[in-house]
Design a protein around this motif. Structure first.
Motif, PDB file in Angstrom:
ATOM      1  N   LEU A 154     119.902 -50.647  78.598  1.00 49.65           N
ATOM      2  CA  LEU A 154     119.849 -51.017  80.004  1.00 49.65           C
ATOM      3  C   LEU A 154     118.485 -50.638  80.565  1.00 49.65           C
ATOM      4  CD1 LEU A 154     121.168 -51.968  82.677  1.00 49.65           C
ATOM      5  CD2 LEU A 154     121.935 -49.602  83.000  1.00 49.65           C
ATOM      6  N   ARG A 155     117.892 -51.575  81.303  1.00 49.67           N
ATOM      7  CA  ARG A 155     116.556 -51.365  81.878  1.00 49.67           C
ATOM      8  C   ARG A 155     116.591 -51.706  83.363  1.00 49.67           C
ATOM      9  NH1 ARG A 155     111.163 -51.628  79.842  1.00 49.67           N
ATOM     10  NH2 ARG A 155     109.669 -52.255  81.422  1.00 49.67           N
ATOM     11  N   LEU A 156     116.199 -50.742  84.195  1.00 46.77           N
ATOM     12  CA  LEU A 156     116.109 -50.948  85.632  1.00 46.77           C
ATOM     13  C   LEU A 156     114.677 -50.682  86.077  1.00 46.77           C
ATOM     14  CD1 LEU A 156     119.342 -49.146  86.914  1.00 46.77           C
ATOM     15  CD2 LEU A 156     119.003 -51.607  86.611  1.00 46.77           C
ATOM     16  N   ALA A 157     114.041 -51.675  86.661  1.00 43.08           N
ATOM     17  CA  ALA A 157     112.670 -51.546  87.154  1.00 43.08           C
ATOM     18  C   ALA A 157     112.671 -51.791  88.655  1.00 43.08           C
ATOM     19  CB  ALA A 157     111.742 -52.536  86.453  1.00 43.08           C
ATOM     20  N   ASP A 161     107.349 -51.430  98.213  1.00 38.69           N
ATOM     21  CA  ASP A 161     106.066 -51.767  98.835  1.00 38.69           C
ATOM     22  C   ASP A 161     106.347 -52.496 100.144  1.00 38.69           C
ATOM     23  OD1 ASP A 161     103.545 -52.603  99.592  1.00 38.69           O
ATOM     24  OD2 ASP A 161     102.917 -53.092  97.561  1.00 38.69           O
ATOM     25  N   GLY A 162     105.745 -52.023 101.218  1.00 36.23           N
ATOM     26  CA  GLY A 162     105.969 -52.620 102.528  1.00 36.23           C
ATOM     27  C   GLY A 162     105.490 -54.047 102.636  1.00 36.23           C
ATOM     28  N   THR A 163     104.557 -54.473 101.779  1.00 34.11           N
ATOM     29  CA  THR A 163     104.048 -55.838 101.837  1.00 34.11           C
ATOM     30  C   THR A 163     104.975 -56.844 101.165  1.00 34.11           C
ATOM     31  OG1 THR A 163     102.767 -55.534  99.797  1.00 34.11           O
ATOM     32  CG2 THR A 163     101.690 -54.984 101.886  1.00 34.11           C
ATOM     33  N   LEU A 164     105.971 -56.363 100.407  1.00 34.02           N
ATOM     34  CA  LEU A 164     106.898 -57.253  99.712  1.00 34.02           C
ATOM     35  C   LEU A 164     108.064 -57.614 100.623  1.00 34.02           C
ATOM     36  CD1 LEU A 164     107.068 -55.515  96.209  1.00 34.02           C
ATOM     37  CD2 LEU A 164     105.731 -57.532  96.856  1.00 34.02           C
ATOM     38  N   PRO A 165     108.693 -58.766 100.400  1.00 39.41           N
ATOM     39  CA  PRO A 165     109.892 -59.115 101.179  1.00 39.41           C
ATOM     40  C   PRO A 165     110.983 -58.060 100.990  1.00 39.41           C
ATOM     41  CG  PRO A 165     109.057 -61.022  99.982  1.00 39.41           C
ATOM     42  CD  PRO A 165     108.284 -59.843  99.491  1.00 39.41           C
ATOM     43  N   ASN A 166     111.618 -57.682 102.070  1.00 39.59           N
ATOM     44  CA  ASN A 166     112.673 -56.658 102.064  1.00 39.59           C
ATOM     45  C   ASN A 166     112.159 -55.285 101.631  1.00 39.59           C
ATOM     46  OD1 ASN A 166     114.607 -58.663 102.785  1.00 39.59           O
ATOM     47  ND2 ASN A 166     114.784 -59.232 100.622  1.00 39.59           N
ATOM     48  N   GLY A 167     110.845 -55.110 101.597  1.00 43.18           N
ATOM     49  CA  GLY A 167     110.273 -53.814 101.276  1.00 43.18           C
ATOM     50  C   GLY A 167     110.249 -53.449  99.822  1.00 43.18           C
ATOM     51  N   GLY A 168     110.655 -54.342  98.920  1.00 41.01           N
ATOM     52  CA  GLY A 168     110.629 -54.051  97.487  1.00 41.01           C
ATOM     53  C   GLY A 168     111.609 -54.919  96.734  1.00 41.01           C
ATOM     54  N   SER A 169     111.755 -54.633  95.452  1.00 44.56           N
ATOM     55  CA  SER A 169     112.656 -55.415  94.610  1.00 44.56           C
ATOM     56  C   SER A 169     113.149 -54.565  93.445  1.00 44.56           C
ATOM     57  CB  SER A 169     111.970 -56.678  94.082  1.00 44.56           C
ATOM     58  OG  SER A 169     110.891 -56.328  93.229  1.00 44.56           O
ATOM     59  N   ILE A 170     114.264 -54.993  92.863  1.00 44.02           N
ATOM     60  CA  ILE A 170     114.861 -54.334  91.703  1.00 44.02           C
ATOM     61  C   ILE A 170     115.132 -55.382  90.637  1.00 44.02           C
ATOM     62  CG2 ILE A 170     116.800 -52.965  90.842  1.00 44.02           C
ATOM     63  CD1 ILE A 170     117.176 -51.859  93.616  1.00 44.02           C
ATOM     64  N   LEU A 171     114.746 -55.074  89.402  1.00 44.49           N
ATOM     65  CA  LEU A 171     115.003 -55.950  88.267  1.00 44.49           C
ATOM     66  C   LEU A 171     115.880 -55.208  87.276  1.00 44.49           C
ATOM     67  CD1 LEU A 171     114.532 -58.519  86.569  1.00 44.49           C
ATOM     68  CD2 LEU A 171     112.486 -57.414  85.648  1.00 44.49           C
ATOM     69  N   ALA A 172     117.044 -55.749  86.979  1.00 45.95           N
ATOM     70  CA  ALA A 172     117.981 -55.161  86.024  1.00 45.95           C
ATOM     71  C   ALA A 172     118.063 -56.062  84.793  1.00 45.95           C
ATOM     72  CB  ALA A 172     119.355 -54.994  86.652  1.00 45.95           C
ATOM     73  N   VAL A 173     117.897 -55.464  83.617  1.00 51.51           N
ATOM     74  CA  VAL A 173     117.942 -56.210  82.359  1.00 51.51           C
ATOM     75  C   VAL A 173     118.867 -55.484  81.396  1.00 51.51           C
ATOM     76  CG1 VAL A 173     116.615 -57.181  80.450  1.00 51.51           C
ATOM     77  CG2 VAL A 173     115.554 -56.973  82.714  1.00 51.51           C
ATOM     78  N   LEU A 174     119.835 -56.212  80.859  1.00 47.99           N
ATOM     79  CA  LEU A 174     120.740 -55.685  79.836  1.00 47.99           C
ATOM     80  C   LEU A 174     120.395 -56.366  78.525  1.00 47.99           C
ATOM     81  CD1 LEU A 174     123.162 -53.896  79.140  1.00 47.99           C
ATOM     82  CD2 LEU A 174     124.641 -55.865  79.644  1.00 47.99           C
ATOM     83  N   GLN A 175     119.905 -55.590  77.558  1.00 50.02           N
ATOM     84  CA  GLN A 175     119.462 -56.122  76.277  1.00 50.02           C
ATOM     85  C   GLN A 175     120.461 -55.751  75.183  1.00 50.02           C
ATOM     86  OE1 GLN A 175     115.377 -54.185  77.044  1.00 50.02           O
ATOM     87  NE2 GLN A 175     114.871 -55.956  75.787  1.00 50.02           N
ATOM     88  N   ASN A 176     120.766 -56.744  74.345  1.00 49.56           N
ATOM     89  CA  ASN A 176     121.665 -56.547  73.212  1.00 49.56           C
ATOM     90  C   ASN A 176     120.944 -56.967  71.938  1.00 49.56           C
ATOM     91  OD1 ASN A 176     124.327 -56.012  74.774  1.00 49.56           O
ATOM     92  ND2 ASN A 176     123.577 -57.938  75.637  1.00 49.56           N
TER      93      ASN A 176
END
Length: 392
Positions: A154-157, A161-176
């Motif tokens: 499992l990878r969560l990145a 950042d205030g310049t990004l929409p909604n103040g930021g982002s989250i990327l979730a990746v499940l690798q098998n």
């Protein structure tokens, strides 16, 4: 050259027995390392430390236009037994070049990851936590890795950042990773993006390790040629933007059992955009590798060509470094640990040239690069920079 924290993360993958190459995302890794290497801008200093097998820190200071920098911290539950001093780290583990792929293996729990619970063995679900604060922008990024099982990561990145929409982002990746094939499922809060990737390897099936079981799986012609053919695809869709995309690709690469020169060929296609890309990389000697890439768009008929190379400088056992002798040495498979530096170069059909020299000078690691535009007669020299790294 890999930053120290990326080097530690690579060690986490290796020591927890996770194969980063068995993924559709890494299909064109070899060509990317040989052709798309970053060129430093300005002067940048990295000071890092692995204070314990479980904790690392890194500080970066740059002077490109304005003074900037970053603070990084990393913790892992898996004790890493790796060299951390910049004078002791093998240069081949820091410089990303031609990628040698090994034979597939069945996902398993190594002895290092076994713990005793109530007198019985159980697998350890090791984790890695990384954070980095950029100054003066105060941008914060974080990474969380978790080995859920021998075949799952499992990878969560995250980025704040205030310049990004909604103040930021989250990327979730499940690798098998099941050896024979791998799958990935991803979701990003940026535009609510959903995606899926998959890679299938033809030939040997590591799920049948012994000859008796292997007899159930049909033999494949590529098993006798010291190579592996892989095919994969990805698809993603954003319901907010009502947009998506798909791509597919093929890769054939030689394995250590191959008796000739190691080489890697890839072909990727994006049918919606009409982009077609093919690459060919070859390890022409123990210290020399070449790579070429051809991009073509079937809708606009536009095309791009890029070629690149990497040349290693190594210290000979009984003499000074001899570049010409190293290039013509017949035993090109021999692995030499005494690497002094590597020269990378690339050029495309638009006249843009990139040069990068990465080396070790006593206790320091240096990366010196420059970019040129041969079509601009008045100002050919573009970006120039140097990075200095020290770790303890």
């Amino acid at each position: 050259m890999l930053e120290f924290m990326d080097y530690v993360q690579a060690a986490f993958h290796a020591q927890s027995r996770w194969n980063r190459d068995n993924s559709y995302a890494s299909l064109t890794t070899t060509a990317h390392h040989l052709l798309d290497f970053p060129i430093p801008h300005g002067l940048r200093l990295h000071v890092s430390s692995l204070s314990s097998p479980n904790f690392a820190t890194s500080y970066t200071l740059g002077s490109q236009g304005v003074v900037d920098g970053s603070l990084s911290f990393l913790y892992t539950s898996l004790g890493l037994s790796i060299p951390s001093r910049s004078s002791a780290v093998h240069l081949g583990n820091l410089v990303q070049g031609y990628r040698h792929l090994t034979a597939l293996r069945q996902p398993e729990v190594s002895r290092l990851n076994e713990v005793l619970r109530d007198g019985e063995k159980a697998e350890r679900k090791d984790a890695l936590l990384y954070g980095r604060l950029y100054l003066p922008t105060s941008t914060l990024e974080a990474l969380y890795l978790r080995r859920i099982s021998p075949a799952r990561l499992l990878r969560l990145a995250c980025v704040s950042d205030g310049t990004l929409p909604n103040g930021g982002s989250i990327l979730a990746v499940l690798q098998n990773d099941f050896g024979k094939y791998s799958t990935e499922y991803l979701y990003s809060t940026d535009s609510a993006l959903f995606g899926v990737r998959g890679l299938y390897n033809f030939g040997h099936d590591p799920r049948f390790p012994n000859p008796r079981s292997a007899s159930r799986a049909p033999a494949h012609p590529w098993d006798h040629q010291g190579g592996r053919l892989s095919a994969g695809a990805e698809a993603y869709f954003s319901p907010l933007n009502k947009s998506g995309g798909i791509s597919t690709g093929l890769r054939f690469t030689t394995l250590p059992t191959h008796t000739g020169f190691p080489y890697t060929m890839t072909l990727t296609l994006n049918p919606l955009m009409g982009n077609l890309s093919s690459t060919y990389a070859v390890k022409a000697g123990p210290n020399l590798a070449f790579c070429s890439r051809f991009d073509f768009n079937v809708y606009s008929y536009e095309s791009d060509v890029m070629i690149g190379m990497e040349l290693w400088q190594r210290q000979q056992p009984a003499a000074d470094v001899a570049w010409a002798t190293a290039l013509l040495r017949p035993d090109w498979k021999r692995v030499e640990a005494n690497a002094n530096g590597v020269l990378k170069a690339r050029v495309d059909n638009h006249g843009k040239v990139g040069l990068l020299w990465e080396c070790r000078v006593k206790e320091l690691l240096l990366s010196i690069g420059a970019g040129f535009d041969l079509k601009k007669t008045e100002r050919m020299l573009g970006s120039v920079g140097m990075e200095v790294s020290y770790s303890s």
